[in-house]
Motif scaffolding. Structure first.
Motif, PDB file in Angstrom:
ATOM      1  N   GLU A 223      17.682 -23.042  41.467  1.00  0.00           N
ATOM      2  CA  GLU A 223      17.711 -24.644  41.390  1.00  0.00           C
ATOM      3  C   GLU A 223      18.933 -25.212  40.696  1.00  0.00           C
ATOM      4  OE1 GLU A 223      15.183 -22.709  40.681  1.00  0.00           O
ATOM      5  OE2 GLU A 223      13.873 -23.117  42.424  1.00  0.00           O
ATOM      6  N   THR A 224      19.413 -24.518  39.745  1.00  0.00           N
ATOM      7  CA  THR A 224      20.445 -24.933  39.006  1.00  0.00           C
ATOM      8  C   THR A 224      21.944 -24.014  39.209  1.00  0.00           C
ATOM      9  OG1 THR A 224      19.862 -23.692  37.167  1.00  0.00           O
ATOM     10  CG2 THR A 224      19.127 -25.858  37.325  1.00  0.00           C
ATOM     11  N   GLY A 225      21.531 -22.889  39.610  1.00  0.00           N
ATOM     12  CA  GLY A 225      22.865 -21.986  39.854  1.00  0.00           C
ATOM     13  C   GLY A 225      23.273 -21.234  38.576  1.00  0.00           C
ATOM     14  N   GLU A 226      22.431 -21.691  37.406  1.00  0.00           N
ATOM     15  CA  GLU A 226      22.705 -21.281  36.201  1.00  0.00           C
ATOM     16  C   GLU A 226      22.163 -19.674  36.102  1.00  0.00           C
ATOM     17  OE1 GLU A 226      24.369 -22.350  33.607  1.00  0.00           O
ATOM     18  OE2 GLU A 226      24.689 -24.577  34.882  1.00  0.00           O
ATOM     19  N   LEU A 227      22.905 -18.883  35.182  1.00  0.00           N
ATOM     20  CA  LEU A 227      22.557 -17.441  35.096  1.00  0.00           C
ATOM     21  C   LEU A 227      21.032 -17.427  34.290  1.00  0.00           C
ATOM     22  CD1 LEU A 227      26.004 -15.612  33.858  1.00  0.00           C
ATOM     23  CD2 LEU A 227      24.645 -15.220  35.897  1.00  0.00           C
ATOM     24  N   LEU A 228      20.241 -16.563  34.894  1.00  0.00           N
ATOM     25  CA  LEU A 228      18.988 -16.162  34.183  1.00  0.00           C
ATOM     26  C   LEU A 228      18.989 -15.299  33.100  1.00  0.00           C
ATOM     27  CD1 LEU A 228      16.743 -15.535  37.369  1.00  0.00           C
ATOM     28  CD2 LEU A 228      17.183 -17.736  35.995  1.00  0.00           C
ATOM     29  N   ALA A 229      18.016 -15.075  32.227  1.00  0.00           N
ATOM     30  CA  ALA A 229      18.079 -14.132  31.150  1.00  0.00           C
ATOM     31  C   ALA A 229      18.874 -12.793  31.293  1.00  0.00           C
ATOM     32  CB  ALA A 229      16.779 -13.845  30.578  1.00  0.00           C
ATOM     33  N   GLU A 230      19.261 -12.440  30.342  1.00  0.00           N
ATOM     34  CA  GLU A 230      20.145 -11.132  30.399  1.00  0.00           C
ATOM     35  C   GLU A 230      19.401  -9.944  31.195  1.00  0.00           C
ATOM     36  OE1 GLU A 230      22.245  -9.964  26.955  1.00  0.00           O
ATOM     37  OE2 GLU A 230      23.311 -11.805  26.687  1.00  0.00           O
ATOM     38  N   SER A 231      18.055 -10.014  30.781  1.00  0.00           N
ATOM     39  CA  SER A 231      17.073  -9.009  31.306  1.00  0.00           C
ATOM     40  C   SER A 231      16.709  -9.033  32.854  1.00  0.00           C
ATOM     41  CB  SER A 231      15.859  -9.013  30.437  1.00  0.00           C
ATOM     42  OG  SER A 231      15.190 -10.329  30.630  1.00  0.00           O
ATOM     43  N   ASP A 232      17.212 -10.480  33.431  1.00  0.00           N
ATOM     44  CA  ASP A 232      16.593 -10.592  34.669  1.00  0.00           C
ATOM     45  C   ASP A 232      17.838 -10.115  35.673  1.00  0.00           C
ATOM     46  OD1 ASP A 232      14.364 -11.963  34.184  1.00  0.00           O
ATOM     47  OD2 ASP A 232      15.278 -13.892  33.868  1.00  0.00           O
ATOM     48  N   THR A 233      17.982  -8.676  35.763  1.00  0.00           N
ATOM     49  CA  THR A 233      18.703  -7.945  36.842  1.00  0.00           C
ATOM     50  C   THR A 233      17.934  -7.077  37.929  1.00  0.00           C
ATOM     51  OG1 THR A 233      18.831  -6.270  35.490  1.00  0.00           O
ATOM     52  CG2 THR A 233      20.366  -7.836  34.819  1.00  0.00           C
ATOM     53  N   VAL A 234      19.051  -6.841  38.855  1.00  0.00           N
ATOM     54  CA  VAL A 234      18.453  -5.901  39.965  1.00  0.00           C
ATOM     55  C   VAL A 234      19.618  -4.714  40.110  1.00  0.00           C
ATOM     56  CG1 VAL A 234      16.999  -7.694  41.017  1.00  0.00           C
ATOM     57  CG2 VAL A 234      19.343  -7.504  41.656  1.00  0.00           C
ATOM     58  N   GLU A 235      19.040  -3.769  40.498  1.00  0.00           N
ATOM     59  CA  GLU A 235      20.061  -2.589  40.747  1.00  0.00           C
ATOM     60  C   GLU A 235      20.925  -2.873  41.926  1.00  0.00           C
ATOM     61  OE1 GLU A 235      20.348   2.197  41.449  1.00  0.00           O
ATOM     62  OE2 GLU A 235      18.671   1.263  41.023  1.00  0.00           O
ATOM     63  N   VAL A 236      22.243  -2.834  41.939  1.00  0.00           N
ATOM     64  CA  VAL A 236      23.092  -2.931  43.309  1.00  0.00           C
ATOM     65  C   VAL A 236      23.218  -1.446  43.496  1.00  0.00           C
ATOM     66  CG1 VAL A 236      25.458  -3.312  43.775  1.00  0.00           C
ATOM     67  CG2 VAL A 236      24.207  -4.727  41.897  1.00  0.00           C
ATOM     68  N   ALA A 237      22.516  -1.322  45.048  1.00  0.00           N
ATOM     69  CA  ALA A 237      22.642  -0.005  45.475  1.00  0.00           C
ATOM     70  C   ALA A 237      23.961   0.482  46.050  1.00  0.00           C
ATOM     71  CB  ALA A 237      21.752  -0.134  46.650  1.00  0.00           C
ATOM     72  N   VAL A 238      24.189   1.697  45.868  1.00  0.00           N
ATOM     73  CA  VAL A 238      25.553   2.150  46.098  1.00  0.00           C
ATOM     74  C   VAL A 238      25.580   2.888  47.728  1.00  0.00           C
ATOM     75  CG1 VAL A 238      27.549   3.604  45.565  1.00  0.00           C
ATOM     76  CG2 VAL A 238      26.481   2.239  43.692  1.00  0.00           C
ATOM     77  N   HIS A 239      26.525   2.407  48.504  1.00  0.00           N
ATOM     78  CA  HIS A 239      26.676   3.076  49.680  1.00  0.00           C
ATOM     79  C   HIS A 239      27.550   4.485  49.583  1.00  0.00           C
ATOM     80  CE1 HIS A 239      26.486   3.726  53.830  1.00  0.00           C
ATOM     81  NE2 HIS A 239      27.727   3.577  54.089  1.00  0.00           N
ATOM     82  N   ASN A 240      28.747   4.442  49.200  1.00  0.00           N
ATOM     83  CA  ASN A 240      29.464   5.372  48.962  1.00  0.00           C
ATOM     84  C   ASN A 240      30.318   5.165  47.927  1.00  0.00           C
ATOM     85  OD1 ASN A 240      31.960   7.187  48.965  1.00  0.00           O
ATOM     86  ND2 ASN A 240      31.200   7.540  51.493  1.00  0.00           N
ATOM     87  N   GLU A 241      29.955   6.131  46.662  1.00  0.00           N
ATOM     88  CA  GLU A 241      30.638   5.609  45.390  1.00  0.00           C
ATOM     89  C   GLU A 241      32.181   6.050  45.734  1.00  0.00           C
ATOM     90  OE1 GLU A 241      30.193   6.486  40.762  1.00  0.00           O
ATOM     91  OE2 GLU A 241      28.784   7.302  42.071  1.00  0.00           O
ATOM     92  N   LYS A 242      32.506   7.177  46.226  1.00  0.00           N
ATOM     93  CA  LYS A 242      33.898   7.519  46.353  1.00  0.00           C
ATOM     94  C   LYS A 242      34.961   6.458  46.920  1.00  0.00           C
ATOM     95  CE  LYS A 242      33.212  12.361  46.136  1.00  0.00           C
ATOM     96  NZ  LYS A 242      33.583  13.742  46.834  1.00  0.00           N
ATOM     97  N   ARG A 243      34.248   5.873  48.056  1.00  0.00           N
ATOM     98  CA  ARG A 243      35.042   4.501  48.666  1.00  0.00           C
ATOM     99  C   ARG A 243      34.745   3.376  48.188  1.00  0.00           C
ATOM    100  NH1 ARG A 243      34.318   6.263  55.247  1.00  0.00           N
ATOM    101  NH2 ARG A 243      35.225   8.319  55.142  1.00  0.00           N
TER     102      ARG A 243
END
Length: 288
Positions: A223-243
């Motif tokens: 709705e506002t584009g503002e950041l949510l609480a610091e605990s409102d996070t999701v994991e960013v999945a890694v496809h290839n860490e070396k690359r």
């Protein structure tokens, strides 16, 4: 002798009548609306810029280098009495007789009131922005500001400055201008208690945070584009860490689960991945 007394008395009466006339003129002037584009406004415009310290020699602002060393910032406010003395001094250049002094003494308050209104128009006119006449109905009461000396001034020309009052309300910027390669001055309608310094808007990019070898993204409100609480996070999945590549599909699924949505659009994913430019804050401490 009587003739001389009558002449001296008439001169006194004349001065009194002239002073009364000037006072009535001042009463009319103080309530006159400001028209920044009117030719007769040129003198008020020049005095307004003068009160914003334009064309004031640098060594008058910073008389000693020790007052503003390298990598330093100073907060201040302008004394209205000093500003009024500055205007009075500028107007004194045209005084040739006592009548001129009487004129200036009667009208200085009215002129200063008009300057207070006109100062709000200086910055928008330089930026070629539209200006509503309603915004010029009230004059500037107190001017506060900052002056900074840092390589940031030279290296990041698009830095943005935002000042907040002691109540946390944004203050109107009256002047933000570089004085040299590494010195910048900012003036506001009010006294800043918090100064926010943000990277240029073109510094927007996609990004996320790393913690204990894993990547996380703090989410935003749709709705506002503002950041949510610091605990409102999701994991960013890694496809290839070396690359240094991420698994976009899995990351989107993680976001869909958090928001309980069936499908994310590309725009919604872009909104969540935005990492805003860094913002530094300078907070005034009256106890120091």
């Amino acid at each position: 002798m009587q003739a001389r007394n009558d002449w001296e008395a008439s001169a006194t009466r004349l001065r009194g009548n002239v002073h009364h006339l000037f006072e009535e003129l001042a009463a009319l002037t103080i309530n006159q609306p400001i028209d920044p584009e009117h030719e007769e406004d040129d003198l008020i415009a020049w005095l307004s810029e003068l009160c914003l310290l334009s064309n004031v020699p640098y060594h008058y602002l910073i008389p000693s280098e020790s007052l503003l060393p390298n990598n330093a910032i100073r907060l201040f406010y302008l004394n209205p009495n000093w500003q009024q003395a500055l205007v009075d001094g500028a107007c004194s250049l045209g005084r040739n007789a006592s009548l001129d002094l009487t004129h200036d003494q009667a009208l200085i308050e009215a002129v200063f009131a008009k300057i207070g209104k006109r100062m709000k128009a200086v910055r928008p006119l330089l930026q070629k922005k539209a200006l509503l006449s309603e915004k010029l109905e009230e004059g500037v009461q107190v001017i506060g500001g900052f002056i900074v000396r840092s390589p940031l001034v030279r290296g990041w020309r698009g830095l943005e400055f935002r000042a907040l009052s002691s109540e946390g309300k944004p203050l109107r910027a009256l002047r933000i201008e570089t004085l040299s390669d590494d010195v910048l001055i900012g003036l506001f309608d009010g006294v800043p208690y918090t100064l926010e310094i943000a990277q240029p808007p073109e510094g927007f990019f996609f990004g996320f945070n790393r913690f204990n070898g894993q990547f996380f993204k703090r989410l935003r409100s749709f709705e506002t584009g503002e950041l949510l609480a610091e605990s409102d996070t999701v994991e960013v999945a890694v496809h290839n860490e070396k690359r240094r590549t991420i698994d976009v599909c899995q990351t989107v699924k993680n976001m869909e689960e958090f928001f309980q949505k069936d499908a994310f659009t590309s725009a919604e994913f872009a909104l969540q991945m935005i990492k805003t430019p860094y913002i530094g804050k300078v907070i005034r401490n009256d106890e120091a």
